[in-house]
Design a protein around this motif. Structure first.
Motif, short mmCIF file in Angstrom:
data_model
loop_
_atom_site.label_atom_id
_atom_site.label_comp_id
_atom_site.label_asym_id
_atom_site.label_seq_id
_atom_site.Cartn_x
_atom_site.Cartn_y
_atom_site.Cartn_z
N LEU A 62 42.98 46.42 37.23
CA LEU A 62 41.85 45.90 36.72
C LEU A 62 41.09 45.44 37.88
O LEU A 62 39.75 45.44 37.74
CB LEU A 62 42.45 44.63 36.05
CG LEU A 62 41.31 43.51 35.66
CD1 LEU A 62 40.56 44.01 34.54
CD2 LEU A 62 41.92 42.36 34.81
N TRP A 63 41.73 44.99 39.00
CA TRP A 63 41.00 44.97 40.36
C TRP A 63 39.99 46.02 40.63
O TRP A 63 38.62 46.02 41.08
CB TRP A 63 41.73 44.41 41.25
CG TRP A 63 41.04 44.64 43.05
CD1 TRP A 63 40.23 43.41 43.22
CD2 TRP A 63 40.93 45.60 43.66
NE1 TRP A 63 39.66 44.10 44.40
CE2 TRP A 63 40.17 45.34 44.83
CE3 TRP A 63 41.56 46.95 43.79
CZ2 TRP A 63 39.95 46.05 45.89
CZ3 TRP A 63 41.43 47.82 44.77
CH2 TRP A 63 40.41 47.19 45.87
N ALA B 45 38.80 48.61 38.71
CA ALA B 45 37.88 48.66 37.83
C ALA B 45 36.75 47.65 37.77
O ALA B 45 35.45 48.24 37.86
CB ALA B 45 38.24 48.69 36.38
N SER B 46 37.00 46.48 38.19
CA SER B 46 36.01 45.48 38.49
C SER B 46 35.17 45.86 39.74
O SER B 46 33.94 45.69 39.76
CB SER B 46 36.71 44.24 38.70
OG SER B 46 37.25 43.97 37.57
N ARG B 47 35.89 46.47 40.96
CA ARG B 47 35.29 46.87 41.93
C ARG B 47 34.30 47.87 41.70
O ARG B 47 33.27 48.06 42.28
CB ARG B 47 36.44 47.20 43.05
CG ARG B 47 35.79 47.63 44.39
CD ARG B 47 37.05 47.85 45.23
NE ARG B 47 36.46 48.55 46.76
CZ ARG B 47 36.44 49.73 46.61
NH1 ARG B 47 36.67 50.54 45.82
NH2 ARG B 47 36.18 50.32 47.89
N ASP B 48 34.75 49.05 41.01
CA ASP B 48 33.92 50.25 40.73
C ASP B 48 32.64 49.72 39.82
O ASP B 48 31.45 50.21 40.15
CB ASP B 48 34.45 51.22 39.68
CG ASP B 48 35.76 51.88 40.48
OD1 ASP B 48 35.60 51.89 41.61
OD2 ASP B 48 36.56 52.30 40.11
N GLU B 49 32.80 48.70 38.92
CA GLU B 49 31.74 48.05 38.42
C GLU B 49 30.76 47.50 39.28
O GLU B 49 29.43 47.67 39.35
CB GLU B 49 32.10 47.20 37.31
CG GLU B 49 30.93 46.45 36.47
CD GLU B 49 31.48 45.29 35.64
OE1 GLU B 49 30.37 44.88 35.04
OE2 GLU B 49 32.42 45.13 35.63
N ALA B 50 31.05 46.88 40.47
CA ALA B 50 30.36 45.99 41.40
C ALA B 50 29.69 47.32 42.23
O ALA B 50 28.55 46.97 42.54
CB ALA B 50 31.26 45.44 42.26
N TYR C 10 31.20 42.84 48.25
CA TYR C 10 31.18 43.40 46.73
C TYR C 10 32.49 44.30 46.78
O TYR C 10 32.86 44.65 45.63
CB TYR C 10 30.00 43.79 46.35
CG TYR C 10 29.64 45.07 46.89
CD1 TYR C 10 29.66 46.24 46.39
CD2 TYR C 10 28.73 44.95 48.33
CE1 TYR C 10 29.11 47.58 47.25
CE2 TYR C 10 28.37 46.00 48.76
CZ TYR C 10 28.45 47.21 48.28
OH TYR C 10 27.97 48.49 48.86
N ASP D 125 35.14 44.11 48.16
CA ASP D 125 36.58 43.12 48.09
C ASP D 125 37.43 43.90 48.92
O ASP D 125 38.61 44.29 48.22
CB ASP D 125 36.93 43.07 46.71
CG ASP D 125 37.84 41.74 46.58
OD1 ASP D 125 37.62 40.98 47.38
OD2 ASP D 125 38.63 41.66 45.50
#
Length: 241
Positions: free
Chosen positions: A128-129, A131-136, A234, A236
């Motif tokens: 999930l981290w 995926a969130s990083r890829d969105e960023a 961003y 992370d």
């Protein structure tokens, strides 16, 4: 587990330290491997769902083909990246993937992910981290194309790429191998190859970035970061466990 040869493990460990169970599950997830030569499609825009892939070796890109035949490259993908995760859940994909070099990918199914998350929940949080990083990353690229000038946009993207590669043990951040062509980079940055060529020459002349013969170098990476407003936040990269 070939820990030091596994870019995905390196990437996920930037967020969560992985134990023996998690490393074994990652090995199982990547057991079905396929070699694909450079210049070949991995998935097709508007095609029915075919599963996702983990890019283990080599470089690829995701892109959207426009009605006039031109394309906008969404992102450059390096080892440890997922390709087409949304196609696992959606009925079709609205973009495609093409290999930029010879690659090795591992095909991933919904069933395999479900089983892994049930038996190794720590990996579910790490994924999930990721995926969130890829969105960023996508958000940052949108800001670059829409608001940053050509010099800042180009240098910012190359700084980001260096940081991503350094995370998985490739390059030093201020110097790395980059096998992408100017045509690919221009489609990524939303400019013509002629314009990009002028931009790269200007960046070289003012001592910010040198991109030559497949190598990117930052003579003064701190100055380049200040020039572009580049910050690692961003991405992370700090381990939290």
């Amino acid at each position: 587990m070939e820990h030091f040869d596994d870019a995905l493990a390196r990437k996920l460990e930037a967020f969560e330290r992985l134990g023996d169970l998690e490393m074994e599950k990652l090995r199982e997830l990547q057991s079905k491997r396929v070699q694909i030569a450079g210049g070949n499609e991995i998935g097709y825009q508007a095609a029915s769902a075919r599963g996702a892939y983990i890019l283990r070796r080599g470089w690829a890109c995701s892109y959207k083909r426009l009605r006039d035949g031109s394309r906008q490259i969404i992102d450059i993908h390096i080892p440890g990246d997922f390709l087409g995760v949304r196609s696992l859940l959606l009925r079709s994909s609205n973009y495609s993937f093409i290999t930029l070099t010879d690659v090795e990918v591992a095909k991933v199914t919904v069933e395999a992910l479900r089983e892994m998350f049930q038996t190794a929940p720590k990996l579910a949080v790490a994924f999930l981290w990721a995926a969130s990083r890829d969105e960023a990353l996508v958000v940052e690229h949108l800001v670059s194309v829409g608001r940053r000038g050509a010099l800042e946009r180009t240098a910012h993207f190359l700084l980001e790429l260096g940081a991503r590669l350094h995370l998985i043990g490739c390059g030093t951040g201020d110097s790395y191998e980059c096998p992408i062509s100017q045509a690919v980079l221009s489609d990524t940055l939303g400019m013509t190859t002629i314009h990009l060529n002028r931009v790269l020459r200007q960046l070289r002349e003012i001592g910010l970035v040198v991109f030559r013969e497949g190598m990117v170098k930052f003579p003064d990476i701190q100055r380049a970061a200040e020039f572009t407003g580049f910050e690692l936040g961003y991405l992370d990269h700090s381990r939290r466990s």
